[in-house]
Scaffold this motif. Structure first.
Motif, PDB file in Angstrom:
ATOM      1  N   VAL A   9       0.843  -1.188   0.000  1.00 52.41           N
ATOM      2  CA  VAL A   9       0.000   0.000   0.000  1.00 52.41           C
ATOM      3  C   VAL A   9       0.881   1.241   0.000  1.00 52.41           C
ATOM      4  O   VAL A   9       1.781   1.384   0.841  1.00 52.41           O
ATOM      5  CB  VAL A   9      -0.940   0.016   1.220  1.00 52.41           C
ATOM      6  N   ALA A  10       0.632   2.119  -0.935  1.00 46.88           N
ATOM      7  CA  ALA A  10       1.417   3.344  -1.072  1.00 46.88           C
ATOM      8  C   ALA A  10       0.485   4.550  -1.046  1.00 46.88           C
ATOM      9  O   ALA A  10      -0.687   4.460  -1.430  1.00 46.88           O
ATOM     10  CB  ALA A  10       2.196   3.335  -2.385  1.00 46.88           C
ATOM     11  N   ILE A  11       1.023   5.667  -0.598  1.00 43.73           N
ATOM     12  CA  ILE A  11       0.330   6.946  -0.697  1.00 43.73           C
ATOM     13  C   ILE A  11       1.229   7.919  -1.429  1.00 43.73           C
ATOM     14  O   ILE A  11       2.423   8.042  -1.109  1.00 43.73           O
ATOM     15  CB  ILE A  11      -0.041   7.504   0.699  1.00 43.73           C
ATOM     16  N   VAL A  12       0.675   8.592  -2.430  1.00 36.15           N
ATOM     17  CA  VAL A  12       1.373   9.679  -3.108  1.00 36.15           C
ATOM     18  C   VAL A  12       0.655  10.968  -2.732  1.00 36.15           C
ATOM     19  O   VAL A  12      -0.519  11.151  -3.057  1.00 36.15           O
ATOM     20  CB  VAL A  12       1.387   9.501  -4.637  1.00 36.15           C
ATOM     21  N   ALA A  13       1.352  11.820  -2.024  1.00 35.69           N
ATOM     22  CA  ALA A  13       0.786  13.101  -1.587  1.00 35.69           C
ATOM     23  C   ALA A  13       1.253  14.181  -2.549  1.00 35.69           C
ATOM     24  O   ALA A  13       2.437  14.509  -2.597  1.00 35.69           O
ATOM     25  CB  ALA A  13       1.223  13.424  -0.165  1.00 35.69           C
ATOM     26  N   GLY A  14       0.317  14.719  -3.313  1.00 36.35           N
ATOM     27  CA  GLY A  14       0.658  15.691  -4.347  1.00 36.35           C
ATOM     28  C   GLY A  14       0.622  15.028  -5.703  1.00 36.35           C
ATOM     29  O   GLY A  14       1.663  14.674  -6.258  1.00 36.35           O
ATOM     30  N   VAL A  15      -0.582  14.824  -6.246  1.00 36.82           N
ATOM     31  CA  VAL A  15      -0.734  14.122  -7.517  1.00 36.82           C
ATOM     32  C   VAL A  15      -1.318  15.074  -8.554  1.00 36.82           C
ATOM     33  O   VAL A  15      -2.458  15.528  -8.427  1.00 36.82           O
ATOM     34  CB  VAL A  15      -1.652  12.883  -7.386  1.00 36.82           C
ATOM     35  N   GLY A  16      -0.514  15.382  -9.558  1.00 36.38           N
ATOM     36  CA  GLY A  16      -0.949  16.171 -10.694  1.00 36.38           C
ATOM     37  C   GLY A  16      -0.666  15.410 -11.967  1.00 36.38           C
ATOM     38  O   GLY A  16      -0.263  14.245 -11.932  1.00 36.38           O
ATOM     39  N   PRO A  17      -0.852  16.037 -13.138  1.00 33.84           N
ATOM     40  CA  PRO A  17      -0.724  15.323 -14.411  1.00 33.84           C
ATOM     41  C   PRO A  17       0.702  15.021 -14.852  1.00 33.84           C
ATOM     42  O   PRO A  17       0.896  14.383 -15.871  1.00 33.84           O
ATOM     43  CB  PRO A  17      -1.401  16.278 -15.410  1.00 33.84           C
ATOM     44  N   SER A  18       1.708  15.434 -14.094  1.00 34.48           N
ATOM     45  CA  SER A  18       3.098  15.202 -14.486  1.00 34.48           C
ATOM     46  C   SER A  18       3.717  14.091 -13.643  1.00 34.48           C
ATOM     47  O   SER A  18       3.360  12.920 -13.769  1.00 34.48           O
ATOM     48  CB  SER A  18       3.898  16.495 -14.360  1.00 34.48           C
ATOM     49  N   LEU A  19       4.626  14.441 -12.751  1.00 29.53           N
ATOM     50  CA  LEU A  19       5.337  13.431 -11.963  1.00 29.53           C
ATOM     51  C   LEU A  19       4.401  12.650 -11.055  1.00 29.53           C
ATOM     52  O   LEU A  19       4.529  11.429 -10.924  1.00 29.53           O
ATOM     53  CB  LEU A  19       6.446  14.089 -11.141  1.00 29.53           C
ATOM     54  N   GLY A  20       3.459  13.323 -10.411  1.00 28.29           N
ATOM     55  CA  GLY A  20       2.553  12.616  -9.509  1.00 28.29           C
ATOM     56  C   GLY A  20       1.813  11.491 -10.202  1.00 28.29           C
ATOM     57  O   GLY A  20       1.732  10.365  -9.698  1.00 28.29           O
ATOM     58  N   ALA A  21       1.289  11.770 -11.389  1.00 26.76           N
ATOM     59  CA  ALA A  21       0.572  10.745 -12.139  1.00 26.76           C
ATOM     60  C   ALA A  21       1.504   9.618 -12.557  1.00 26.76           C
ATOM     61  O   ALA A  21       1.137   8.434 -12.515  1.00 26.76           O
ATOM     62  CB  ALA A  21      -0.092  11.366 -13.361  1.00 26.76           C
ATOM     63  N   ALA A  22       2.724   9.962 -12.967  1.00 31.37           N
ATOM     64  CA  ALA A  22       3.688   8.936 -13.363  1.00 31.37           C
ATOM     65  C   ALA A  22       4.034   8.027 -12.183  1.00 31.37           C
ATOM     66  O   ALA A  22       4.182   6.814 -12.349  1.00 31.37           O
ATOM     67  CB  ALA A  22       4.956   9.597 -13.916  1.00 31.37           C
ATOM     68  N   LEU A  23       4.155   8.600 -10.996  1.00 29.76           N
ATOM     69  CA  LEU A  23       4.433   7.800  -9.808  1.00 29.76           C
ATOM     70  C   LEU A  23       3.288   6.841  -9.510  1.00 29.76           C
ATOM     71  O   LEU A  23       3.504   5.664  -9.187  1.00 29.76           O
ATOM     72  CB  LEU A  23       4.678   8.718  -8.608  1.00 29.76           C
TER      73      LEU A  23
END
Length: 240
Positions: A9-23
């Protein structure tokens, strides 16, 4: 809900259409379930639909302690204990000293620094219990060299780097791998292409390649952990 076969289980804090989405897409491809935190619900809602049931979109102001606690509680309830945290949010607002308002300066710190602090506090509750986990902070060139005309962003990025170093000293002995990644260059996005019209030889970082590097960090053997790496295109000048 997560599959019967337990996924990380992972959390990505700060998801936009660039790096966040890729992560998020990289984590999904590696059989992780992902909680996505962002202030605006529109993009993460669409991304959750794309990924499927292993992605959970949670609109969150990560500078708000109650909202962060509620978001992590929802991830635990629907996906499971958090094993990976990527603190990717930042507040690039304001300009130089006199053009930046106190409110803008504070907001940049609340988003980038306080948000990373709050998310780390929540994630560590699960990680300490397991004796394992990974926390990655996204840095920038401004993490090591203050940029003129970006007083709020530069100072906040310096602070995030210090937070990462302090947490590494505290948490590595407990089995929690804390890392800081310096993104030393411009990330390639449709917005960058449209706004700056870079030439074909302009060195740009590909979001997918950055996400691959983050995953490699998560996979490191505990006998050879990295605290910090910097990523740049091969033709990019160093820290300029």
């Amino acid at each position: 809900m997560a599959d019967a076969k337990k996924k990380r289980v992972a959390i990505v804090a700060g998801v936009g259409p660039s790096l966040g989405a890729a992560l998020v897409r990289k984590l999904a491809s590696e059989e992780c379930s992902i909680g996505m935190l962002a202030r605006s619900p529109e993009f993460i809602g669409k991304l959750a639909t794309e990924i499927g049931r292993d992605a959970l979109a949670i609109p969150t102001d990560i500078s708000n302690p109650k909202q962060v606690a509620a978001a992590f509680r929802k991830v635990r309830q629907q996906l499971g204990p958090v094993e990976i945290l990527i603190a990717n949010a930042s507040g690039s607002i304001g300009k130089g000293l006199m053009e930046t308002t106190p409110e803008q300066f504070e907001q940049s710190w609340r988003t980038g620094v306080c948000g990373a602090f709050l998310c780390s506090r929540e994630a560590v509750l699960d990680m300490v219990e397991r004796g394992a986990g990974a926390i990655i902070f996204t840095g920038a060139t401004s993490s090591v060299r203050g940029r003129g005309g970006a007083v709020a962003f530069s100072s906040a990025k310096f602070a995030v780097r210090g937070l990462a170093q302090s947490l590494a000293v505290e948490l590595w002995p407990k089995g929690i791998h804390v890392m800081h990644v310096i993104i030393d260059g411009v990330i390639e996005t449709p917005q960058v292409r449209k706004r700056y019209s870079p030439g074909s030889k302009e060195p740009l970082l590909k979001p997918q390649a950055i996400a691959d590097a983050y995953w490699n960090l998560v996979q490191q053997d505990h006998s050879a952990w990295s605290l910090e790496i910097d990523l740049r295109p091969n033709k990019e000048a160093f820290f300029e």
